[in-house]
Design a protein around this motif. Sequence first.
Motif, PDB file in Angstrom:
ATOM      1  N   LEU A  71      -3.418 -13.161   1.531  1.00 31.83           N
ATOM      2  CA  LEU A  71      -3.955 -13.986   2.616  1.00 31.83           C
ATOM      3  C   LEU A  71      -4.732 -13.159   3.639  1.00 31.83           C
ATOM      4  O   LEU A  71      -5.488 -13.701   4.437  1.00 31.83           O
ATOM      5  N   GLY A  72      -4.539 -11.823   3.615  1.00 26.14           N
ATOM      6  CA  GLY A  72      -5.129 -10.942   4.631  1.00 26.14           C
ATOM      7  C   GLY A  72      -6.629 -11.150   4.802  1.00 26.14           C
ATOM      8  O   GLY A  72      -7.092 -11.489   5.904  1.00 26.14           O
ATOM      9  N   LEU A  73      -7.382 -11.013   3.729  1.00 30.61           N
ATOM     10  CA  LEU A  73      -8.848 -11.107   3.848  1.00 30.61           C
ATOM     11  C   LEU A  73      -9.301 -12.522   4.174  1.00 30.61           C
ATOM     12  O   LEU A  73     -10.311 -12.714   4.847  1.00 30.61           O
ATOM     13  N   ILE A 115      -6.390  -4.615  11.711  1.00 30.01           N
ATOM     14  CA  ILE A 115      -5.125  -4.217  11.067  1.00 30.01           C
ATOM     15  C   ILE A 115      -5.093  -4.680   9.607  1.00 30.01           C
ATOM     16  O   ILE A 115      -4.666  -3.938   8.717  1.00 30.01           O
ATOM     17  N   ILE A 116      -5.594  -5.889   9.354  1.00 27.45           N
ATOM     18  CA  ILE A 116      -5.636  -6.394   7.963  1.00 27.45           C
ATOM     19  C   ILE A 116      -6.448  -5.428   7.092  1.00 27.45           C
ATOM     20  O   ILE A 116      -6.028  -5.047   5.990  1.00 27.45           O
ATOM     21  N   LEU A 117      -7.606  -4.967   7.610  1.00 24.75           N
ATOM     22  CA  LEU A 117      -8.475  -4.085   6.820  1.00 24.75           C
ATOM     23  C   LEU A 117      -7.832  -2.709   6.620  1.00 24.75           C
ATOM     24  O   LEU A 117      -7.863  -2.141   5.522  1.00 24.75           O
ATOM     25  N   LEU A 118      -7.245  -2.204   7.706  1.00 23.74           N
ATOM     26  CA  LEU A 118      -6.614  -0.875   7.582  1.00 23.74           C
ATOM     27  C   LEU A 118      -5.384  -0.943   6.677  1.00 23.74           C
ATOM     28  O   LEU A 118      -5.118  -0.024   5.909  1.00 23.74           O
ATOM     29  N   ASP A 119      -4.668  -2.047   6.757  1.00 21.13           N
ATOM     30  CA  ASP A 119      -3.488  -2.242   5.907  1.00 21.13           C
ATOM     31  C   ASP A 119      -3.899  -2.207   4.427  1.00 21.13           C
ATOM     32  O   ASP A 119      -3.270  -1.545   3.606  1.00 21.13           O
ATOM     33  N   ASN A 120      -5.017  -2.914   4.125  1.00 17.01           N
ATOM     34  CA  ASN A 120      -5.525  -2.880   2.743  1.00 17.01           C
ATOM     35  C   ASN A 120      -5.912  -1.464   2.338  1.00 17.01           C
ATOM     36  O   ASN A 120      -5.560  -0.996   1.260  1.00 17.01           O
ATOM     37  N   ALA A 121      -6.652  -0.799   3.233  1.00 18.94           N
ATOM     38  CA  ALA A 121      -7.116   0.552   2.915  1.00 18.94           C
ATOM     39  C   ALA A 121      -5.921   1.465   2.623  1.00 18.94           C
ATOM     40  O   ALA A 121      -5.951   2.279   1.699  1.00 18.94           O
ATOM     41  N   MET A 122      -4.851   1.288   3.385  1.00 24.24           N
ATOM     42  CA  MET A 122      -3.671   2.131   3.180  1.00 24.24           C
ATOM     43  C   MET A 122      -2.932   1.739   1.905  1.00 24.24           C
ATOM     44  O   MET A 122      -2.438   2.589   1.171  1.00 24.24           O
ATOM     45  N   LYS A 123      -2.874   0.418   1.656  1.00 32.04           N
ATOM     46  CA  LYS A 123      -2.130  -0.057   0.484  1.00 32.04           C
ATOM     47  C   LYS A 123      -2.827   0.326  -0.815  1.00 32.04           C
ATOM     48  O   LYS A 123      -2.182   0.674  -1.803  1.00 32.04           O
ATOM     49  N   TYR A 124      -4.156   0.250  -0.805  1.00 30.97           N
ATOM     50  CA  TYR A 124      -4.871   0.437  -2.063  1.00 30.97           C
ATOM     51  C   TYR A 124      -5.545   1.810  -2.180  1.00 30.97           C
ATOM     52  O   TYR A 124      -6.499   1.972  -2.937  1.00 30.97           O
TER      53      TYR A 124
HETATM   54 MG   LIG Z   1      -4.175  -7.270   2.593  1.00 30.25          MG
END
Ligand SMILES: [Mg+2]
Length: 457
Positions: A418-420, A354-363
């Motif tokens: 903090l995600g990564l 979820i952290i990785l997908l959240d980043n992918a969606m955010k950026y």
């Molecule tokens: Mg993140």
Amino acid sequence: MRITLKINLLTTAWMLFILILINIVVFILFMRTTVNMEKDMAFQKAGDIIKNIRTNDTPDQIKSELKDNLTEDSYIRILQPDGRILYEVTNEKELVKKVKGKFVKTQESERKLLVIEGEEKQVLIVRVPIPNGPLLNGSLEIGEELTGLESRKDILLWILGVSTVLAAILSLLSGRWLSNIIMRPISNMINTMEDIERSGVPKKISLHNDSKDELQTLANTFNRMIDRLEDNFEKQSQFVSDASHELKTPLTVIKSYANLLRRHGLEDKEMADEALQAIHSEATRIQKMTETFLDVASLEKEVELDMDVVNLVTLCQAILKQLKEVYKREITLHYEQSPLLIMADELKIKQVIIILLDNAMKYSNEKIDVFLEKNDMNAIFRVKDYGIGIPGDEIENIFERFYRVDKARSRETGGSGLGLHIAKRIMKLHKGEIKIKSKEGEGTEVELLLPASLEIV
Ligand SMILES: [Mg+2]
Ligand SMILES: Nc1ncnc2c1ncn2[C@@H]1O[C@H](COP(=O)(O)OP(=O)(O)OP(=O)(O)O)[C@@H](O)[C@H]1O
């Protein structure tokens, strides 16, 4: 009692005990061999006298023969079978008085302690039968004070005594020197520990030489422990200061909007709406942030994983379904085989994905691809976006706590950086790996390598 003193006293006492034991043995052996030698010599003398007396010797000749063999403080007698003394010569009258003559048929010897002229003296008496002959068939008796033995015994006792005292002194000194050598690192350690206790600041023991002995190992272990403590200590205070720093901004926003509301009340409805909106969103941000802080804090400890066989394909399918519904984004899952089994803590791996997908969606704003593959050892999860990407020189930093490439933009997207960091810690706990490839302006690809469950090999 100090341990150095204890070692010292114990070694000295032990050494003294051994020395005294050896001294006693030496003394007994010396006395025994010396007396035996004296006895042999006396028998030898008796034999010679008997040999020298001839049948036709006159009493005067016999007496003079006996006299010739007198040594210092001694007597020589010839006794008849009835015990009567036939001849007697002496140079110590008292000795003759104290020792009664005795006729013997077989040779014998005797040691006596007699008081002669007020002094205790060791006396050796040997008696030898004289073979039958026309004139003499009695026995010969020689008695002599063991004056030589006495003086030699005194010298020996003196030597043994002095050497024992000397050895005790040397042992005390060398024991002190030795225990000081042994104790130096320990005293060093005690001082350092007392220092730590007093100041509360972790400190290492200074090591002077590289002796590789147990004490050195102890000091090294202690230093490693201090290193870890320092590390943890630093991490903790860094975390507290970072976290409070992060909380400060949303709290300032909330406070300024609350002030605004207090000053203008609810009259300006549009402004009041905006303020409430902002307060709500910042409060939500703080809530999310504190949840993440708790996550980080719990991962900093050595957490136990709840390991089980997990099918990565079904897990990803479920996550993607949820995200697609909430965020209305195009996310495609590519995989060649199902099931793809790994040994993992399902909840934690879900969190990483979820952290990785959240980043992918955010950026990124375009579609997102997720690939599931496997090689000999690992199952591979790969997420690819076609968004803003990360500058090459930033990639090494993005796993650090609170690190964000573009602070202003991240604030807009609501990230706390903090995600990564959390993802990396979870991967480390799983003995897996996380790798990032990115090109600024083109997109980012993040890969997770997870040790495969034995069941898929
Ligand atoms: Mg993140
Ligand atoms: N897929 C991505 N594309 C572009 N930049 C990224 C991507 N993933 C991470 N980054 C950059 O790395 C930084 C750190 O990411 P991380 O997930 O740790 O924090 P965050 O997304 O800012 O906040 P959080 O995940 O805690 O809400 C981000 O701020 C962003 O600048």
